[in-house]
Design an enzyme around this catalytic site. Structure first.
Site, mmCIF file in Angstrom:
data_model
loop_
_atom_site.group_PDB
_atom_site.id
_atom_site.type_symbol
_atom_site.label_atom_id
_atom_site.label_comp_id
_atom_site.label_asym_id
_atom_site.label_seq_id
_atom_site.Cartn_x
_atom_site.Cartn_y
_atom_site.Cartn_z
ATOM 1 N N ASP A 236 42.015 33.538 34.791
ATOM 2 C CA ASP A 236 40.927 33.480 33.989
ATOM 3 C C ASP A 236 40.848 34.534 32.768
ATOM 4 O OD1 ASP A 236 38.084 33.069 32.533
ATOM 5 O OD2 ASP A 236 37.284 34.161 34.660
ATOM 6 N N ASN A 477 47.217 39.802 43.035
ATOM 7 C CA ASN A 477 45.618 39.644 42.672
ATOM 8 C C ASN A 477 44.534 37.538 43.121
ATOM 9 O OD1 ASN A 477 42.723 40.426 41.802
ATOM 10 N ND2 ASN A 477 42.995 38.202 40.504
ATOM 11 N N GLU A 478 44.142 38.035 44.183
ATOM 12 C CA GLU A 478 43.790 36.824 44.585
ATOM 13 C C GLU A 478 45.128 35.868 44.935
ATOM 14 O OE1 GLU A 478 40.446 34.968 42.623
ATOM 15 O OE2 GLU A 478 39.348 37.101 43.417
ATOM 16 N N TYR A 542 32.033 37.616 45.492
ATOM 17 C CA TYR A 542 31.429 36.965 44.340
ATOM 18 C C TYR A 542 30.199 36.276 44.760
ATOM 19 C CZ TYR A 542 34.563 38.537 40.472
ATOM 20 O OH TYR A 542 34.633 39.691 40.052
ATOM 21 N N TYR A 546 29.214 33.351 42.566
ATOM 22 C CA TYR A 546 29.993 31.940 43.303
ATOM 23 C C TYR A 546 29.203 32.007 44.368
ATOM 24 C CZ TYR A 546 32.702 32.793 39.293
ATOM 25 O OH TYR A 546 33.571 33.198 37.828
ATOM 26 N N GLU A 579 36.641 44.442 43.199
ATOM 27 C CA GLU A 579 35.853 42.925 42.399
ATOM 28 C C GLU A 579 34.447 42.734 42.726
ATOM 29 O OE1 GLU A 579 37.781 39.703 40.138
ATOM 30 O OE2 GLU A 579 39.711 40.842 40.215
ATOM 31 N N TRP A 624 33.605 44.063 38.334
ATOM 32 C CA TRP A 624 34.585 43.310 37.555
ATOM 33 C C TRP A 624 33.046 42.670 36.689
ATOM 34 C CZ3 TRP A 624 38.925 42.043 36.295
ATOM 35 C CH2 TRP A 624 39.320 41.244 35.922
ATOM 36 N N LYS A 644 31.196 39.132 32.661
ATOM 37 C CA LYS A 644 31.203 39.992 33.547
ATOM 38 C C LYS A 644 30.478 41.550 33.014
ATOM 39 C CE LYS A 644 31.440 36.535 37.246
ATOM 40 N NZ LYS A 644 32.364 35.527 36.331
#
Ligand code: BDP
Length: 666
Positions: A236, A477-478, A542, A546, A579, A624, A644
């Site tokens: 992203d 990350n993720e 989130y 989300y 985040e 974030w 954000k």
């Protein structure tokens, strides 16, 4: 996890999946399942390209000489100037040409090319030229320079701060070599090729093609997407291309200090500085190592014998002024070689300790809570090009808001960003470029990413190991299972595949640096088995965006509290919320608060910080993001921006910035 949390987690997984599809990251279920599981042996075999593990003690250096690959040497010591060394910055206007048909090399462009337009270095090409706005292919740079007359007979190196994504360089028509990876420096020994008189012509090919085997990766070709985005990447942020950081020429004496690895300790009120030294050519002789402060001169000094290019020095600094966010005091470690042409290297150092145990993080023995942000190197027009005024402004705003830290989400930031963080006393979680790895992809793709990921970690450590600001390494990350929820057996195979991938990376990083925690930043339902590899648990959640977007604060808080408590119960390690946040269009207001309004983001920040601060096992929270940033175009990113940010892309505060300032400066 109880039923409600379970349902929320499943929703989170789904939301993530479709968001990744929106970003182009995940293939169709059929394609993913057809890919099968990678044999653990195949994944770990790829690690053999990682830099050799160093002995597990502080101040350790790589076991062999300069690590070279594809003609380039791994950049280690930053070219600081000293009595024996000078540096010339080749930043400025360069010649530039796009090469959409990839014909430059065959057409002799390495000798110099015609039809060039002017481009600034450092900068991304995408926001400068309309025809390059969405250009992700090959481009050429050229520059002429004259060698400083005082440099004749000395060793001369050419150092690129970063080129996104792959670079090949020629000097006076001769190939110097090639480097892959968009966020770390590389250098070439040009002593034999550089002309002492007359112009030198430097030509650089920069290839920013988005490919699935690169790190970070483009989306899989042919994959079925629910919500296409453009360009199709798995991450992203916008995949800017160009020479993003300065290109430096520097000179050293013939025998040169090639690497220094510093480790500091605080014992019974005094400072200990251990320095491992590496000198070129297996040199034998004496070196003087001192710790100096601007006010007091040398506060500690030793002479050490260098044997076969190696030495270790230990110095005691008493009294000591430890480095901390409140007092980021820097000493200078000075190394001098007793040689006919004595080399001298000057390294800013901070004397501090960082420890993690089950009770939390401690800096210099005191409990530490990390308040700060995930950020991006991103600014209008410059793209990802180094921008010193923006860097200073960002750090001023971090201080203004009461932050003490940031994460280099989702790639290593510039040398300059870390040097300035040392000076500002900002604590940094230094993250590799491995964002959004998916484990549903075919074996060869995963093996290629693994090799590149391992190299990036070795290079990141080589470059950043001496910065006091760096307090932890983030391996990724993720990372995600990368496939829609399948049978438990399919899921377990993908978890295992990820473990086989990550374990050797953690082992290598810990061997290189036993003095800093190593973590993996996970999300909602990212497998606990992967997070467990970390020294503390980092999670991106989130709730309120989300998952449970727009729902009342108590619902969001309930979900958040349950997941934080669950993570702590499962792992028995400190937890950091790396985040959380909500897209917020500056200037949109709503009472009662609704999604996208400044009030909504502000309330989410406040309730999250309350839930976090009420839990003694929490060691940090990073909203974030610090500022809005450019990303791929798609239906979830108005204006091609991720909104954000707590600040706008131009660095003006949204309401949440004032809220965080109140909370963090209290
Ligand atoms: C997180 C990612 C980050 C994204 C963010 C978001 O780590 O890169 O920008 O979500 O969706 O999952 O805003």
């Amino acid at each position: 996890m109880d039923a409600a949390a379970n349902a929320a987690a499943a929703k989170d997984a789904e939301a993530r999946l479709s968001r990744r599809e929106m970003l182009g990251g995940v293939g169709s279920a059929a394609a993913l399942l057809a890919a099968g599981a990678v044999a653990p042996a195949a994944a770990s075999a790829a690690t053999s390209t990682a830099a050799a593990a160093t002995p597990a003690h502080a101040g350790a250096l790589p076991a062999s000489g300069p690590a070279t690959r594809g003609g380039q040497r791994m950049a280690r010591l930053y070219p600081h100037e000293s009595a024996a060394r000078s540096t010339r910055d080749l930043s400025g206007f360069w010649g530039f040409r796009l090469d959409p048909r990839d014909e430059g090399e065959a057409s002799g462009w390495p000798q110099g090319f015609s039809g060039a337009r002017t481009i600034p270095v450092p900068a991304s090409w995408n926001e400068l030229f309309d025809d390059a706005a969405e250009y992700f292919g090959t481009a050429w740079y050229q520059k002429e320079f004259l060698l400083d007359p005082g440099w004749r007979g000395r060793r001369v190196y050419l150092r690129f701060g970063a080129a996104s994504y792959r670079a090949r360089a020629w000097l006076n028509g001769q190939l110097l070599g090639e480097h892959e990876g968009g966020h770390l420096p590389f250098e070439f020994d040009v002593s034999a090729l550089v002309r002492a008189t007359g112009p030198n012509r430097l030509v650089v090919l920069v290839d920013n093609a988005q490919r699935e085997e690169r790190v970070p990766a483009a989306s899989r070709p042919g994959a079925g997407f629910n919500f296409p985005s453009y360009p199709g990447v798995t991450f992203d942020f916008f995949p800017y291309g160009g020479l993003h950081r300065p290109v430096l020429l520097y000179s050293t004496p013939a025998t040169a200090i090639e690497d220094i690895a510093v480790h500091t300790d605080l014992v019974a009120g005094h400072g200990i500085v251990r320095a491992g030294l590496q000198v070129s050519g297996g040199w034998n002789g004496m070196a003087t190592v001192s710790v100096e402060s601007a006010a007091a001169g040398a506060v500690a000094q030793v002479r050490v014998a260098v044997r076969a290019g190696r030495a270790e020095a230990e110095l005691v600094v008493d009294p000591v002024r430890p480095w901390s966010p409140e007092d980021p005091f820097l000493y200078t470690l000075v190394v001098r070689l007793a040689d006919a042409q004595p080399d001298e290297y000057r390294l800013p150092i901070g004397i501090r300790t960082i420890v993690v145990d089950k009770d939390g993080l401690r800096l210099n023995g005191k409990p530490l809570f990390l308040a700060g942000f995930g950020r991006h190197e991103d600014f209008p027009i410059h793209g990802k090009g180094l921008d010193l005024p923006v860097l200073v402004r960002d750090y001023e705003l971090l201080k203004w808001i009461g932050a003490n830290s940031f994460r280099t989400s989702h790639y290593p930031y510039s040398d300059e960003a870390l040097m300035l963080a040392d000076q500002y006393g900002l604590l940094v979680i230094d993250e590799s470029p491995a964002v959004s790895l998916g484990f549903g992809d075919p074996d060869p793709v995963i093996a290629a990413r693994h090799a590149q990921h391992a190299r990036a970690l070795a290079e990141m450590h080589a470059r950043d190991k001496n910065h006091p600001c760096v307090i932890a390494w983030s391996v990724a990350n993720e990372p995600g299972i990368g496939a829609p929820v399948g049978t438990p057996a399919e899921h377990a195979a993908l978890v295992e595949r990820g473990l086989a991938y990550f374990r050797p990376l953690f082992t290598d990083m810990r061997a290189r640096d036993p003095s800093r925690p190593v973590v993996l930043v996970s999300f909602g339902t990212g497998p606990d088995e992967w997070s467990a590899l970390g020294d503390f648990i980092c999670t991106n959640l989130y709730f309120g965006w989300y998952v449970a977007g727009g729902q009342p604060g108590e619902v969001v808080r309930g979900l958040l509290e349950k997941e934080l408590d669950r993570l702590h119960a499962v792992h028995g390690k400190p937890v950091m919320l790396t985040e959380f946040g909500a897209d917020t269009t500056a200037g949109v207001h709503a009472e009662p608060a609704t999604m996208w309004s400044e009030e909504y983001q502000s309330q989410l920040m406040e309730l999250t910080m309350q839930a976090v601060r009420a839990r003694p096992f929490m060691v940090g929270a990073h909203p974030w993001a610090f500022a809005d940033f450019r990303t791929a175009q798609g239906i979830m990113r108005s204006g091609g921006l991720n909104q954000k940010g707590v600040f706008t892309r131009e660095r003006q505060p949204k309401l949440a910035a004032h809220t965080l300032r109140r909370l963090w400066r209290a």
